[in-house]
Write a protein that holds these residues in place. Structure first.
Motif, PDB file in Angstrom:
ATOM      1  N   MET B   1       0.751  -1.293  -0.145  1.00  0.00           N
ATOM      2  CA  MET B   1      -0.006   0.109   0.254  1.00  0.00           C
ATOM      3  C   MET B   1       0.886   1.372   0.079  1.00  0.00           C
ATOM      4  N   ALA B   2       0.504   2.231  -0.928  1.00  0.00           N
ATOM      5  CA  ALA B   2       1.112   3.361  -0.924  1.00  0.00           C
ATOM      6  C   ALA B   2       1.249   4.153   0.582  1.00  0.00           C
ATOM      7  N   LYS B   3       2.513   4.568   0.959  1.00  0.00           N
ATOM      8  CA  LYS B   3       2.732   5.341   2.058  1.00  0.00           C
ATOM      9  C   LYS B   3       1.892   6.513   1.826  1.00  0.00           C
ATOM     10  N   GLY B   4       1.202   7.278   3.063  1.00  0.00           N
ATOM     11  CA  GLY B   4       0.376   8.367   2.969  1.00  0.00           C
ATOM     12  C   GLY B   4       1.361   9.640   3.442  1.00  0.00           C
ATOM     13  N   ILE B 361     -12.758   6.807   1.376  1.00  0.00           N
ATOM     14  CA  ILE B 361     -11.725   6.985   2.378  1.00  0.00           C
ATOM     15  C   ILE B 361     -10.420   6.060   2.184  1.00  0.00           C
ATOM     16  N   LEU B 362     -11.159   4.572   2.033  1.00  0.00           N
ATOM     17  CA  LEU B 362     -10.028   3.555   1.845  1.00  0.00           C
ATOM     18  C   LEU B 362      -9.120   4.016   0.539  1.00  0.00           C
ATOM     19  N   LYS B 363     -10.084   4.330  -0.479  1.00  0.00           N
ATOM     20  CA  LYS B 363      -9.106   4.833  -1.764  1.00  0.00           C
ATOM     21  C   LYS B 363      -8.220   5.978  -1.467  1.00  0.00           C
ATOM     22  N   GLU B 364      -8.619   7.010  -0.662  1.00  0.00           N
ATOM     23  CA  GLU B 364      -7.684   7.960  -0.293  1.00  0.00           C
ATOM     24  C   GLU B 364      -6.357   7.460   0.411  1.00  0.00           C
ATOM     25  N   CYS B 365      -6.371   6.684   1.083  1.00  0.00           N
ATOM     26  CA  CYS B 365      -5.393   5.862   1.933  1.00  0.00           C
ATOM     27  C   CYS B 365      -4.711   4.823   0.857  1.00  0.00           C
ATOM     28  N   ALA B 366      -5.398   4.262   0.081  1.00  0.00           N
ATOM     29  CA  ALA B 366      -4.504   3.319  -0.665  1.00  0.00           C
ATOM     30  C   ALA B 366      -3.894   4.051  -1.735  1.00  0.00           C
ATOM     31  N   GLU B 367      -4.445   5.129  -2.171  1.00  0.00           N
ATOM     32  CA  GLU B 367      -3.379   5.962  -3.249  1.00  0.00           C
ATOM     33  C   GLU B 367      -2.650   7.007  -2.689  1.00  0.00           C
ATOM     34  N   GLY B 368      -2.395   6.825  -1.222  1.00  0.00           N
ATOM     35  CA  GLY B 368      -1.152   7.676  -0.910  1.00  0.00           C
ATOM     36  C   GLY B 368      -1.507   9.350  -0.402  1.00  0.00           C
ATOM     37  N   ARG B 369      -3.101   9.442  -0.718  1.00  0.00           N
ATOM     38  CA  ARG B 369      -3.377  10.818  -0.333  1.00  0.00           C
ATOM     39  C   ARG B 369      -4.107  10.792   1.193  1.00  0.00           C
ATOM     40  N   GLY B 370      -3.990   9.774   1.952  1.00  0.00           N
ATOM     41  CA  GLY B 370      -4.526   9.512   3.203  1.00  0.00           C
ATOM     42  C   GLY B 370      -3.318   9.947   4.253  1.00  0.00           C
ATOM     43  N   ILE B 371      -3.572   9.935   5.411  1.00  0.00           N
ATOM     44  CA  ILE B 371      -2.611  10.530   6.583  1.00  0.00           C
ATOM     45  C   ILE B 371      -1.845   9.108   6.991  1.00  0.00           C
ATOM     46  N   ASP B 372      -0.665   9.061   7.340  1.00  0.00           N
ATOM     47  CA  ASP B 372      -0.171   7.642   7.575  1.00  0.00           C
ATOM     48  C   ASP B 372       0.955   8.161   8.530  1.00  0.00           C
ATOM     49  N   ASP B 373       0.685   7.745   9.918  1.00  0.00           N
ATOM     50  CA  ASP B 373       1.754   7.888  10.920  1.00  0.00           C
ATOM     51  C   ASP B 373       2.556   6.949  11.271  1.00  0.00           C
ATOM     52  N   GLY B 374       2.185   5.794  10.363  1.00  0.00           N
ATOM     53  CA  GLY B 374       3.007   4.714  10.779  1.00  0.00           C
ATOM     54  C   GLY B 374       2.409   3.639  11.759  1.00  0.00           C
ATOM     55  N   ASP B 375       2.810   2.545  12.287  1.00  0.00           N
ATOM     56  CA  ASP B 375       2.458   1.897  13.300  1.00  0.00           C
ATOM     57  C   ASP B 375       0.736   1.720  13.323  1.00  0.00           C
ATOM     58  N   GLY B 376       0.076   1.580  12.078  1.00  0.00           N
ATOM     59  CA  GLY B 376      -1.327   1.476  11.927  1.00  0.00           C
ATOM     60  C   GLY B 376      -2.348   2.688  12.116  1.00  0.00           C
ATOM     61  N   VAL B 377      -1.454   3.829  12.525  1.00  0.00           N
ATOM     62  CA  VAL B 377      -2.050   5.032  12.416  1.00  0.00           C
ATOM     63  C   VAL B 377      -2.419   5.765  10.955  1.00  0.00           C
ATOM     64  N   LYS B 378      -3.640   5.430  10.637  1.00  0.00           N
ATOM     65  CA  LYS B 378      -3.711   5.902   9.457  1.00  0.00           C
ATOM     66  C   LYS B 378      -5.398   6.510   9.355  1.00  0.00           C
ATOM     67  N   GLY B 379      -5.429   7.314   8.114  1.00  0.00           N
ATOM     68  CA  GLY B 379      -7.069   7.889   7.855  1.00  0.00           C
ATOM     69  C   GLY B 379      -7.012   9.081   7.076  1.00  0.00           C
ATOM     70  N   VAL B 380      -8.098   9.899   7.593  1.00  0.00           N
ATOM     71  CA  VAL B 380      -8.527  11.148   6.825  1.00  0.00           C
ATOM     72  C   VAL B 380      -8.962  12.144   7.725  1.00  0.00           C
TER      73      VAL B 380
END
Lengths: 205, 528
Positions: B1-4, B361-380
């Motif tokens: 999955m693309a990193k956010g 939301i899942l699309k944004e995260c999958a395509e790298g436009r989500g917020i991703d702080d590592g360690d499973g912390v991700k979203g919008v």
């Protein structure tokens, strides 16, 4: 960077935690099973009552385990006990609102005996002014009393702390219920019920 | 999955872009669902090999439970105490309480057995509200059409008709039992709009609708002639000699012993499945939501439907981690809160049906436009600050629970947006029932989340609280009518021999036992 370990004592067991978490998560994290005293995990069901003492302090507070974030040096004890209610009433026994106050004192005779020790207020994990709520109910100000219990999750801590065996949480819910029972009469809802009764609406597939 | 985008960078983007008003581009809904909704992940689906739904698609984790061995056999019942009642209600949430109340009002003797305490349920956590078409510019037909459409035209129309026509009376009934609703200055009930609907139709009490409903109904049940058995989960159902459901076996969590309850009618109101954490998602559900009722009904021969369809609520908390899965009500999007990606841009009409918003939301995260702080912390982002700036004091007045959640996280939703990610919320399908709430097994009623058909393959906000009371009342009343002079003579667990035969035939290993009762991390300890 590794964060500093958090050391807590829960139900007499020393537990070391890598990151802050709720008291319930801490018990699970340490590998102890726990299902009694666990509920919604969002602070609205009142299942996870705990006693908490913070490092260096002498004060003991009552809180909800799912809402209590562990801190280094914290001592926590889960309170799993029943909170029986010894009152009984049926709203349908109340025929008109003029009788509510008399009925209230009939159902909750202890309420007027409040000693104002404020045990109930201190024990409330939702910071409700419980004692004032009971006072208002005794005076017959049911709507105002009920409003105070807005956030009540019926954990029963106030009930266990009352030396007069008042059940403040049930008093609060009584106040809320009679307010709705007698005073919520929304015209938009009543109109729609009337239209449905007259058969004005048929569903077409 | 693309990193956010990291949380810090995304916060900067948020503050830079939050005043822009951009209308998000229209997304191709079927394509979006197919690519990003977890229900469409074929790798998580299997075909059931035994039981009334043999051959149907089912989520793998649920299939494992549906096709496992029972917890008990004849030997466990030797010497078990036997109780007898008219109506046995299983489950202490909104549906169970409504059913028990109505059955008792009709004069039936009743036992309500529940896994934990009375009121421990998902009902108590419901925030958004309950649907009833009561406004002048709204009709039951519109409510019907919205429900059918949001459910992708898969819902059982007869059930939906019942639901929408009963809705206003459900609200009246709740008020008569002492439940409060928010009113305007004229005493009318205020309404708000649910995602994917055509009129303001959700009535509510702050963002505590479920809590207010549950404490009212609990008080009602405790003050009625209903025998409440707490800490007594049901572990098996019973039948009489002709296959009619005739009671249940409960296991006391305190004594670890079994009790047989013979009943003329059984009302299953055990709720949903969230604590199975399907596809590894966090959940908004209560600790006891482990599909017990669904599994027991299936074993007895009840047909299920749409068991491959689940609702992932768009706005579960994603940060901090210890709050993962906790729900932020849809009411707040209905009130105007926007969803923004890591770039600070809107990407979806926030009031589309839940499955669309979740997929987006899942699309944004999958395509790298989500917020991703590592360690499973991700979203919008859920943009609560703008709501507060445009209307100071609004959050305090309408959404006290959101502020409380903020307090728990040490985030002030008035100033900082909340990081959210979809959370497993609801089982769309369940046991097939008719308009009387009865399953395909005589004597067994299924109401609330454990039943299926009302919502098709996607539920709109406010229809769950409506369903539990609507069908809870119906089942309670119908079950009470069913009571005749004498109870069942003989009760058995004969159906378990059939189950074990079928499992052996299908070559399924009978190593695990169900119902699960609790998730493993609560039963054994271990990370949640």
């Amino acid at each position: 960077m590794k964060e500093k370990e958090i050391n807590v004592n829960i139900n007499g067991k020393d537990i070391a935690l890598p990151t802050p978490m709720s008291a319930i998560q801490a018990v699970w994290h340490a590998g102890y099973p726990m299902v009694h005293g666990v509920g919604c995990l969002e602070g609205v069901c009142g299942a996870c009552k705990v006693l908490v003492r913070r490092a260096g302090g002498t004060e003991i507070t009552t809180e909800l385990g799912c809402q209590t974030m562990t801190e280094d040096g914290m001592q926590i004890i889960f309170l799993v006990f029943p909170t029986p209610n010894h009152h009984s009433y049926e709203l349908s026994d109340l025929k008109n609102s003029w009788e509510t106050q008399g009925h209230f004192h009939h159902v909750f005779p202890e309420a007027a005996h409040c000693r104002h020790c404020s045990g109930c207020t201190k024990s409330c994990p939702k910071d409700i002014d419980v004692e004032k709520g009971v006072d208002l109910a005794v005076e017959g100000k049911f709507r105002e009393a009920g409003e105070l219990f807005l956030e009540c999750v019926m954990c029963g801590l106030c009930l266990t702390s009352c030396p007069e065996r008042i059940t403040p949480n049930h008093v609060g819910i009584f106040c809320r219920r009679v307010s709705a029972y007698f005073h919520i009469r929304p015209s938009n809802l009543i109109n729609r019920l009337e239209e449905i009764r007259k058969g004005r609406f048929k569903i077409e597939y | 999955m693309a990193k956010g985008i990291s949380r810090q960078a995304a916060l900067k983007n948020y503050h830079a872009n939050r005043d822009k008003t951009v209308t998000p581009e229209e997304l191709d809904v079927p394509e979006l669902l197919k690519k990003f909704h977890p229900d469409y992940d074929e790798t998580s689906m299997v075909s059931l090999q035994v039981g009334p739904n043999k051959g149907d698609k089912c989520h793998k984790q649920l299939a494992d439970l549906l096709q496992s061995d029972a917890m008990i056999d004849e030997a466990d019942l030797a010497g078990a105490p036997v109780y007898e009642t008219d109506v046995l209600v299983i489950g202490g949430g909104g549906a169970g309480c409504a059913a028990a109340l109505v059955a008792a009002e009709k004069g039936a003797r009743g036992i309500l057995a529940t896994k934990l305490r009375l009121g421990d349920s998902n009902t108590v956590m419901a925030e958004g509200g309950i649907q009833a078409s009561i406004e002048k510019n709204d009709t039951p037909q519109m409510h019907f059409d919205d429900t059918i459409k949001a459910g992708h035209h898969c819902a059982d129309k007869k059930l939906v008709e019942k639901l929408v026509m009963e809705a206003p009376d459900v609200i009246r009934w709740l008020i008569q039992h002492g439940m409060q609703f928010d009113e305007n200055q004229f005493g009318d009930l205020v309404t708000r709009r649910a995602g994917g609907t055509s009129a303001d139709r959700v009535v509510y009490y702050r963002d505590y609708t479920g809590l207010e409903m549950m404490r009212t109904l609990r008080e009602g049940v405790l003050n009625r002639n209903v025998d409440v058995w707490e800490y007594n989960p049901v572990v098996e159902l019973l039948t009489n000699e002709s296959g009619h459901c005739a009671g249940a076996i409960v296991m006391s969590l305190n004594k670890k012993s079994y009790t047989i309850i013979k009943a003329q009618a059984v009302i299953m109101a055990t709720g949903g499945i969230g604590r199975l954490h399907l596809n590894g998602f966090p959940t908004s559900n209560h600790i006891g939501a482990t599909a017990d009722g669904l599994i027991l009904a299936y074993r007895l021969g009840a047909k299920l439907r749409d068991i491959d369809s689940f609702q992932y609520h768009p706005t579960g908390m994603a940060y901090p981690r210890h709050m993962a899965g906790s729900l932020i009500t849809e009411g707040i999007r209905s009130a105007g809160a926007r969803l923004l990606n890591g770039l600070g841009e809107r990407f979806i009409d926030e009031l589309k049906p839940r499955d669309c918003v979740t997929s987006a939301i899942l699309k944004e995260c999958a395509e790298g436009r989500g917020i991703d702080d590592g360690d499973g912390v991700k979203g919008v982002w859920l943009d609560t600050p703008t709501l507060e700036r445009e209307n100071p004091g609004f959050l305090e007045k309408r959404f006290p629970k959101v502020l409380l959640t903020g307090k728990m996280c040490k985030i002030n939703p008035k100033e900082e947006p909340l990081l959210i990610y979809p959370t497993l919320h609801y089982q769309n399908g369940g046991a097939v029932i008719d308009e009387k709430g009865i399953s395909t097994v005589p004597g067994l009623y299924c109401v609330g989340e454990v039943s299926g058909g009302m919502h098709g393959r996607n539920r709109i906000m406010g229809n769950a609280l409506l369903e539990i009371i609507c069908f809870g009342r119906i089942a309670g009343s119908e079950a009470a009518e069913l009571i005749h002079g004498r109870g069942h003579k003989k009760v058995t667990i004969e159906h378990l021999s059939r189950l074990r035969r079928e499992l052996t035939h299908a070559g399924l290993p009978m190593v695990s036992k169900s119902p699960a009762l609790f998730p493993d991390y609560a039963k054994q300890g271990g990370g949640s």
